[in-house]
Scaffold this motif. Structure first.
Motif, PDB file in Angstrom:
ATOM      1  N   LEU A   1       0.941  -1.247  -0.260  1.00  0.00           N
ATOM      2  CA  LEU A   1      -0.159   0.094  -0.049  1.00  0.00           C
ATOM      3  C   LEU A   1       0.893   1.263  -0.061  1.00  0.00           C
ATOM      4  CD1 LEU A   1      -1.727  -2.278   1.280  1.00  0.00           C
ATOM      5  CD2 LEU A   1      -3.032  -0.686   2.353  1.00  0.00           C
ATOM      6  N   PHE A   2       1.171   1.789  -1.353  1.00  0.00           N
ATOM      7  CA  PHE A   2       1.704   3.174  -1.239  1.00  0.00           C
ATOM      8  C   PHE A   2       0.793   4.235  -1.203  1.00  0.00           C
ATOM      9  CE2 PHE A   2       3.884  -0.193  -3.933  1.00  0.00           C
ATOM     10  CZ  PHE A   2       5.292  -0.276  -3.426  1.00  0.00           C
ATOM     11  N   PRO A   3       1.149   5.149   0.047  1.00  0.00           N
ATOM     12  CA  PRO A   3       0.246   6.232  -0.102  1.00  0.00           C
ATOM     13  C   PRO A   3       0.492   7.209  -1.122  1.00  0.00           C
ATOM     14  CG  PRO A   3       1.987   6.148   1.799  1.00  0.00           C
ATOM     15  CD  PRO A   3       1.957   4.965   1.089  1.00  0.00           C
ATOM     16  N   LEU A   4      -0.563   8.186  -1.428  1.00  0.00           N
ATOM     17  CA  LEU A   4      -0.125   8.902  -2.731  1.00  0.00           C
ATOM     18  C   LEU A   4      -0.237  10.623  -2.036  1.00  0.00           C
ATOM     19  CD1 LEU A   4      -2.528   7.397  -5.347  1.00  0.00           C
ATOM     20  CD2 LEU A   4       0.143   7.321  -5.148  1.00  0.00           C
ATOM     21  N   THR A   5       0.097  10.779  -0.682  1.00  0.00           N
ATOM     22  CA  THR A   5       0.101  11.936  -0.263  1.00  0.00           C
ATOM     23  C   THR A   5       0.858  12.822  -0.876  1.00  0.00           C
ATOM     24  OG1 THR A   5      -0.447  10.926   1.825  1.00  0.00           O
ATOM     25  CG2 THR A   5       0.152  13.079   1.902  1.00  0.00           C
ATOM     26  N   SER A   6       2.014  12.453  -1.222  1.00  0.00           N
ATOM     27  CA  SER A   6       3.167  13.613  -1.805  1.00  0.00           C
ATOM     28  C   SER A   6       2.516  13.842  -2.946  1.00  0.00           C
ATOM     29  CB  SER A   6       4.475  12.807  -1.676  1.00  0.00           C
ATOM     30  OG  SER A   6       4.380  11.673  -2.513  1.00  0.00           O
ATOM     31  N   GLU A   7       2.053  12.912  -3.775  1.00  0.00           N
ATOM     32  CA  GLU A   7       1.746  13.086  -5.150  1.00  0.00           C
ATOM     33  C   GLU A   7       0.489  14.108  -5.201  1.00  0.00           C
ATOM     34  OE1 GLU A   7       4.261   9.895  -5.440  1.00  0.00           O
ATOM     35  OE2 GLU A   7       2.466  10.425  -4.047  1.00  0.00           O
ATOM     36  N   GLN A   8      -0.444  13.831  -4.132  1.00  0.00           N
ATOM     37  CA  GLN A   8      -1.643  14.871  -4.072  1.00  0.00           C
ATOM     38  C   GLN A   8      -1.153  16.214  -3.669  1.00  0.00           C
ATOM     39  OE1 GLN A   8      -3.898  12.590  -1.108  1.00  0.00           O
ATOM     40  NE2 GLN A   8      -5.434  11.911  -2.744  1.00  0.00           N
ATOM     41  N   THR A   9      -0.247  16.249  -2.978  1.00  0.00           N
ATOM     42  CA  THR A   9       0.354  17.676  -2.445  1.00  0.00           C
ATOM     43  C   THR A   9       0.874  18.294  -3.600  1.00  0.00           C
ATOM     44  OG1 THR A   9       0.959  16.834  -0.110  1.00  0.00           O
ATOM     45  CG2 THR A   9       1.986  18.858  -0.948  1.00  0.00           C
TER      46      THR A   9
END
Length: 576
Positions: A205-213
């Motif tokens: 499970l790779f979080p996409l938080t940095s990409e969303q930021t």
């Protein structure tokens, strides 16, 4: 409860008043915008450019945002799949021979393998996939789907992704997980593990938080850049359009001043561009028009002076010829019949010639603007009576009766009696000449602001468009008709000028076969505008005549003898 209900009603009334004010304000702004849109070319071009630029910037921003988002996700997906495949080999080596153990033993093996995966991931450098949360699960072949054995956040893996992986497929999916009100979007990659006995699955499970930021930063940057770009475009457009509109406005102002009589008004020529060429062309046109106007003014002045001089010069020989003609006319009984008749014709033509000279002199004075109004506040009714008396002989010769309708109340107005009498005399003579033996009615009416006089005949009438031509100089409706009055053709033109001197109006109406009606309206006080006329035009009997039977027309227009026999109240008749 009563106090609460009162406060509620007061709040509702306040909200209604506020809404009404907002609506009124919005309407006023809309009206102001509409007026500015209609009257300002600069505003229209600026707003149109801003609207089109906004659409273009919006489309470009959406395209750029989508491209950046897709590039980020593609890079993330490829790195995540590569890292998942690499860690799947590590997990498979750690779980070789798994199968047949109890659930606790299997959970321990999975937990050890998960630690190994985490350790291996920490030691790997250069991975672009970023941090992740691993999940190991054992589902299928002798185990119930409702009671799987797993380590890690297995519940965050969606069911549809599990189905693909359990069917021995590598699969990935973007999925949003809501944990205690915190929503987190993951890129989940799942792959089966090849073991000897039991099927296992690995999920990362790779979080996409940095990409969303990153995407949010790009969106904000594009939004701010778009706003700044639109403001720059609006300013540049306004500046450019103003450079074009300003000379146009100057040309409009110059044209208005030129049309107002300032014939020396010209445009400044700056540069050699198209606007400079427009200014040069306008200046040339203005100079040409100014020259032609001056030539026309000089020609008109010469023509007026010529008419006036000729009229005055003809006075002396006309007086001599008049004296000789009067001597001959007084001795006509001593002449043979043919010579006596010639003497009478000579006197008649001299009368007409003298009237023509008088009218020409009057026209010359009116054109020169030297005529003045000798107005006094008098009753108009005696003036109308004198005008009727003056056409008594003419009406008798034509076989027409002149009916005079006067009001009972005072009809006083500030007028020049000589000019009003001349107007009525000209109108009555014209009506008698075209009445074809039918009656002529002169009506006087008065209200608070004006005195109106109409002269109605029931003769040949006027064709369409002739009501505007009857006041032209020397104009005749039918040049081939036999005239009884021998008029000069200037009477109605002079009458119209006399009406204008009074601040009034003289207009006409007529229909072929139904006669004509001329109306004079003058203000009761000089300088006070006329509110409305006490007499209407067309006259009230104009419409009814068209549909009346011949007997009704006979009743409406009785013979002159009938009118003379029964004049009726408030009426005077002069006829044969």
């Amino acid at each position: 409860m009563t106090g609460f209900a009162g406060r509620l009603r007061a709040a509702a009334r306040a909200a209604a008043r506020l809404s009404a004010r907002v609506v009124v304000f919005a309407r006023r702004r809309a009206v102001a915008f509409n007026e500015l849109w209609k009257h300002s070319l600069q505003f229209r071009v600026t707003i149109s450019t801003l609207a089109l630029s906004s659409a273009v910037v919006f489309v470009l921003g959406m395209v750029l945002q989508n491209q950046i988002t897709e590039r980020l996700l593609d890079t993330k997906r490829r790195a995540a799949v590569e890292q998942t495949q690499a860690l799947a080999d590590t997990a498979a080596r750690e779980l070789v021979g798994v199968g047949g153990e109890s659930a606790d033993a299997l959970h321990t093996r999975l937990q050890n393998a998960l630690k190994k995966i985490s350790t291996t991931s920490s030691s790997r450098a250069g991975s672009t996939a970023g941090t992740f949360e691993p999940v190991l699960a054992s589902v299928g072949r002798g185990q119930s789907d409702t009671d799987p054995v797993y380590v890690g956040p297995f519940n965050s893996v969606p069911e549809r992704l599990r189905q693909f992986v359990e069917a021995d497929h590598l699969a990935r999916l973007e999925h949003t997980v809501d944990e205690n009100g915190v929503r987190t979007t993951y890129l989940i990659v799942g792959t089966p593990l090849a073991t000897a006995a039991s099927p296992l699955q690995l999920y990362l499970l790779f979080p996409l938080t940095s990409e969303q930021t990153t995407v949010s930063t790009v969106q904000n940057t594009l939004f701010v850049a778009g706003i700044v770009l639109l403001l720059l475009l609006a300013g540049i457009t306004n500046l450019v359009v103003r450079q074009v509109v300003r000379p146009v406005r100057q040309a409009v102002a110059a044209a208005e001043q030129f049309a107002g009589g300032d014939l020396d008004q010209r445009l400044a020529v700056v540069g050699e561009d198209d606007l400079a060429k427009l200014a040069v062309s306008y200046n040339s046109m203005a100079a040409s028009i100014q020259n032609q106007i001056r030539q026309l003014e000089e020609f008109g002045g010469l023509q007026r002076r010529f008419t006036s001089d000729v009229s005055h010069e003809l006075r002396t020989p006309l007086t001599t010829v008049r004296m000789a003609a009067d001597v001959l006319h007084a001795s006509r009984e001593q002449f043979p019949p043919g010579l006596a008749r010639s003497t009478e014709l000579l006197v008649d033509e001299l009368d007409r010639f003298e009237a023509l000279l008088g009218d020409l002199l009057e026209i010359s004075r009116l054109d020169a603007g030297v005529e003045e109004l000798s107005a006094e506040y008098i009753d108009v009714r005696p003036i109308a009576t004198r005008a009727v008396e003056q056409v008594r002989v003419l009406a008798g010769t034509a076989g027409s009766a002149v009916e005079l309708v006067l009001p009972d109340e005072d009809a006083s107005a500030e007028v020049d009696a000589r000019r009003i009498e001349r107007i009525l005399r000209n109108l009555l003579a014209n009506a008698v000449d075209h009445s074809e033996g039918k009656p002529v009615v002169l009506t006087v009416a008065v209200n608070e602001s004006a005195v109106a006089i109409t002269v109605r005949d029931y003769g040949v009438g006027l064709r369409a468009g002739e009501a505007e031509l009857v006041f032209n100089r020397f104009w005749r409706a039918d040049p081939s008709r036999n005239r009884r009055t021998g008029g000069t053709g200037l009477g109605l033109a002079i009458s119209q000028e006399d009406a204008r001197l009074h601040g009034g109006v003289l207009d006409a109406w007529g229909e072929p076969g139904h006669g004509a009606c001329f109306r004079l309206v003058v203000p009761r006080r000089q300088g006070v505008p006329i509110a409305d006329s006490p007499l209407v035009l067309p006259p009230p009997d104009a419409v009814s005549e068209i549909t009346l039977s011949p007997s009704s027309v006979a009743e409406l227009h009785p013979a002159p003898e009938a009118i003379l026999a029964d004049p009726g109240p408030d009426r005077e008749e002069v006829g044969q």
